[in-house]
Design a protein around this motif. Structure first.
Motif, mmCIF file in Angstrom:
data_model
loop_
_atom_site.group_PDB
_atom_site.id
_atom_site.type_symbol
_atom_site.label_atom_id
_atom_site.label_comp_id
_atom_site.label_asym_id
_atom_site.label_seq_id
_atom_site.Cartn_x
_atom_site.Cartn_y
_atom_site.Cartn_z
ATOM 1 N N GLU A 152 0.794 -1.158 0.021
ATOM 2 C CA GLU A 152 -0.021 -0.140 0.100
ATOM 3 C C GLU A 152 1.023 1.283 0.145
ATOM 4 O O GLU A 152 0.354 2.104 -0.613
ATOM 5 N N GLU A 153 1.998 1.343 0.659
ATOM 6 C CA GLU A 153 2.684 2.291 0.991
ATOM 7 C C GLU A 153 3.455 2.676 -0.507
ATOM 8 O O GLU A 153 3.660 3.801 -1.013
ATOM 9 N N LEU A 154 4.134 1.501 -1.398
ATOM 10 C CA LEU A 154 4.279 1.908 -2.503
ATOM 11 C C LEU A 154 3.430 2.168 -3.440
ATOM 12 O O LEU A 154 3.817 3.326 -4.344
ATOM 13 N N TYR A 155 2.262 1.815 -3.403
ATOM 14 C CA TYR A 155 1.182 2.213 -4.242
ATOM 15 C C TYR A 155 0.939 3.727 -3.781
ATOM 16 O O TYR A 155 0.736 4.511 -5.070
ATOM 17 N N ARG A 156 0.692 4.081 -2.597
ATOM 18 C CA ARG A 156 0.547 5.539 -2.443
ATOM 19 C C ARG A 156 1.814 6.421 -3.397
ATOM 20 O O ARG A 156 1.510 7.603 -3.811
ATOM 21 N N VAL A 186 11.349 -4.640 -6.206
ATOM 22 C CA VAL A 186 10.727 -5.334 -7.512
ATOM 23 C C VAL A 186 9.774 -6.526 -7.109
ATOM 24 O O VAL A 186 8.551 -6.301 -8.046
ATOM 25 N N GLU A 187 9.835 -7.174 -6.099
ATOM 26 C CA GLU A 187 8.895 -8.199 -5.580
ATOM 27 C C GLU A 187 7.413 -7.505 -5.172
ATOM 28 O O GLU A 187 6.550 -7.856 -5.865
ATOM 29 N N GLN A 188 7.579 -6.384 -4.615
ATOM 30 C CA GLN A 188 6.220 -5.622 -4.192
ATOM 31 C C GLN A 188 5.567 -4.962 -5.650
ATOM 32 O O GLN A 188 4.390 -4.959 -5.631
ATOM 33 N N VAL A 189 6.286 -4.612 -6.566
ATOM 34 C CA VAL A 189 5.824 -4.115 -7.701
ATOM 35 C C VAL A 189 5.290 -5.197 -8.412
ATOM 36 O O VAL A 189 4.070 -5.086 -9.071
ATOM 37 N N GLU A 190 5.712 -6.241 -8.384
ATOM 38 C CA GLU A 190 5.154 -7.602 -9.089
ATOM 39 C C GLU A 190 3.902 -7.948 -8.705
ATOM 40 O O GLU A 190 3.046 -8.320 -9.251
ATOM 41 N N LEU A 230 1.838 -6.002 -6.975
ATOM 42 C CA LEU A 230 0.871 -4.897 -7.153
ATOM 43 C C LEU A 230 0.406 -5.168 -8.782
ATOM 44 O O LEU A 230 -0.545 -5.011 -9.221
ATOM 45 N N ARG A 231 1.244 -5.609 -9.429
ATOM 46 C CA ARG A 231 0.994 -5.667 -11.089
ATOM 47 C C ARG A 231 -0.015 -7.023 -11.167
ATOM 48 O O ARG A 231 -0.955 -6.817 -12.003
ATOM 49 N N ALA A 232 0.163 -7.877 -10.449
ATOM 50 C CA ALA A 232 -0.730 -9.102 -10.226
ATOM 51 C C ALA A 232 -1.960 -8.773 -9.826
ATOM 52 O O ALA A 232 -3.002 -9.417 -10.197
ATOM 53 N N LYS A 233 -2.300 -7.842 -8.745
ATOM 54 C CA LYS A 233 -3.472 -7.428 -8.775
ATOM 55 C C LYS A 233 -4.136 -6.297 -9.229
ATOM 56 O O LYS A 233 -5.070 -5.779 -9.007
ATOM 57 N N GLY A 234 -3.436 -5.957 -10.171
ATOM 58 C CA GLY A 234 -4.025 -4.755 -11.276
ATOM 59 C C GLY A 234 -3.849 -3.541 -10.934
ATOM 60 O O GLY A 234 -4.482 -2.556 -11.356
ATOM 61 N N LEU A 235 -2.852 -3.267 -10.051
ATOM 62 C CA LEU A 235 -2.888 -1.856 -9.473
ATOM 63 C C LEU A 235 -1.771 -1.050 -9.992
ATOM 64 O O LEU A 235 -1.696 0.004 -10.035
ATOM 65 N N VAL A 236 -0.901 -1.926 -10.800
ATOM 66 C CA VAL A 236 0.278 -1.082 -11.576
ATOM 67 C C VAL A 236 0.599 -1.684 -12.662
ATOM 68 O O VAL A 236 0.345 -2.949 -13.012
ATOM 69 N N GLN A 237 0.955 -0.828 -13.839
ATOM 70 C CA GLN A 237 1.150 -1.357 -15.152
ATOM 71 C C GLN A 237 2.362 -0.490 -15.805
ATOM 72 O O GLN A 237 2.446 0.722 -15.500
ATOM 73 N N PRO A 238 3.120 -1.071 -16.693
ATOM 74 C CA PRO A 238 4.236 -0.312 -17.348
ATOM 75 C C PRO A 238 3.359 0.773 -18.374
ATOM 76 O O PRO A 238 2.256 0.647 -18.790
ATOM 77 N N THR A 239 4.165 1.911 -18.699
ATOM 78 C CA THR A 239 3.557 2.751 -19.367
ATOM 79 C C THR A 239 3.611 2.478 -20.851
ATOM 80 O O THR A 239 2.971 2.964 -21.922
ATOM 81 N N ALA A 283 10.238 0.259 -18.901
ATOM 82 C CA ALA A 283 9.467 1.705 -18.776
ATOM 83 C C ALA A 283 9.004 1.861 -17.440
ATOM 84 O O ALA A 283 8.802 1.081 -16.704
ATOM 85 N N PRO A 284 8.805 3.282 -17.166
ATOM 86 C CA PRO A 284 8.418 3.857 -16.020
ATOM 87 C C PRO A 284 6.842 3.144 -15.682
ATOM 88 O O PRO A 284 6.269 2.647 -16.778
ATOM 89 N N LEU A 285 6.635 3.045 -14.387
ATOM 90 C CA LEU A 285 5.247 2.410 -14.085
ATOM 91 C C LEU A 285 4.137 3.619 -13.530
ATOM 92 O O LEU A 285 4.812 4.659 -13.169
ATOM 93 N N ARG A 286 3.167 2.900 -13.867
ATOM 94 C CA ARG A 286 1.878 3.787 -13.319
ATOM 95 C C ARG A 286 0.920 3.334 -12.753
ATOM 96 O O ARG A 286 0.774 2.070 -13.068
#
Length: 337
Positions: free
Chosen positions: A12-16, A41-45, A47-56, A62-65
């Motif tokens: 959650e902190e990373l997402y914020r 990197v583990e936390q980004v992955e 969040l990506r699996a939960k649909g909260l982060v994706q590359p641009t 590429a940067p993440l959004r």
């Protein structure tokens, strides 16, 4: 609350952090959060699996959004809500089985006495939430524990296929907003009838549990009620309900009113023999036979009192009578309701 929505505090902190930056590369997140790169990197992955982060774009570097959380987490919340609802129903079922076991082995558990308006409301809600087949009501005027608009559990039960049969005391229909509220229940599937007076307040669920107040309304004080399990006493209450249901007047409130002030002044010119009221007339007649005053009928139907009186006169002509008691008799004799 993070675990409730399926996120760890670190995720959650990373997402914020990503929300504040709008877009960011992994190295920038490492710098901002002061965490080991492998951990980020583990936390980004995750969040990506939960649909909260994706590359641009398609470049892995590429940067993440961030993505919208209500879309990504909505399904998770819905599943958890469904799980909690299923668990609540299971607990209610187990509690009922527990009480049934006690009643089978101990006569003093056949009737449970509960006290207080809040306790009574909670028990009524729990019973409706656990209902599987049918709920029966005796609804008297001036509710003790729960007014009609507060009983949202009825609509949930109707939606899942539970049958509701309710008999209302005539004076209850005269309370402000009562007819409009009753019409919502009928539109949702409730079967409603009316009697001039009811002997007691009563709720029976699935022919297995009944709730009946113990102290007469006029005595005042804290409400108390008996919760009655399967027994001859419950059989007697079921018979009491059915005997009143047979003689109660059906309420026709489910059809939206099409008639307005354009209802005709002249008497209906259809022949008396074989005459059958239309939906609007049946709705009017059901309120009339239930003893609802003209003013309240007019308010419910959205017309003037004069229009109600004129339309009843038309129906008297159609029935071949010249008095209101005569009309009520013909309504019953001809089976118009």
């Amino acid at each position: 609350m993070s675990d409730v929505i399926g996120l760890t505090p670190a995720e959650e902190e990373l997402y914020r952090c990503l929300l504040q930056l709008t877009t960011a590369r992994v190295d920038e997140l490492v710098h901002r959060l002061r965490r080991p790169r492998a951990q980020v990197v583990e936390q980004v992955e995750a969040l990506r699996a939960k649909g909260l982060v994706q590359p641009t774009d398609n470049d892995p570097d590429a940067p993440l959004r961030p993505t919208a959380p209500d879309v990504a987490l909505g399904a998770t919340l819905l599943r958890r809500q469904e799980d909690l609802e299923a668990a609540r129903r299971r607990v209610t079922q187990l509690a009922e089985e527990y009480r049934s076991g006690l009643r089978r082995h101990h006569v003093d558990h056949l009737v449970e006495v509960i006290r207080g308006g809040r306790v009574l409301r909670d028990r009524l809600r729990d019973l409706q939430n656990s209902a599987r087949d049918e709920v029966l009501w005796f609804c008297r005027a001036n509710p003790l524990a729960m007014a009609g608009p507060e009983n949202v559990e009825e609509f949930d039960a109707l939606a899942r296929g539970v049958t509701y049969r309710a008999i209302y005391e005539r004076d209850l229909l005269l309370e402000p907003g009562a007819l409009a509220d009753l019409a919502k229940g009928v539109a949702a599937g409730e079967q409603a009838r009316v009697l001039d007076r009811l002997p007691v307040r009563l709720a029976i669920v699935d022919a297995r549990t009944a709730i009946c107040p113990l102290v007469p309304d006029r005595d005042g004080g804290e409400p108390s009620a008996a919760v009655i399990g399967r027994s001859q006493l419950l059989d007697a209450l079921l018979a009491l309900f059915e005997s009143h249901w047979r003689v109660a007047t059906r309420l026709r409130l489910d059809d939206p009113l099409a008639a307005t002030e354009s209802w005709r002044d002249e008497a209906d010119d259809r022949p008396v023999d074989g005459y059958q009221p239309d939906a609007d007339e049946a709705r009017l007649l059901s309120l009339f036979v239930a003893g609802v005053p003209d003013k309240s009928i007019a308010s419910q139907l959205g017309v003037s009192r004069r229009t109600v009186q004129r339309r009843l006169a038309d129906l008297m002509d159609a029935a071949g009578v010249d008095t209101r008691p005569g009309l009520a008799f013909q309504v019953a004799r001809r089976g118009w309701l």
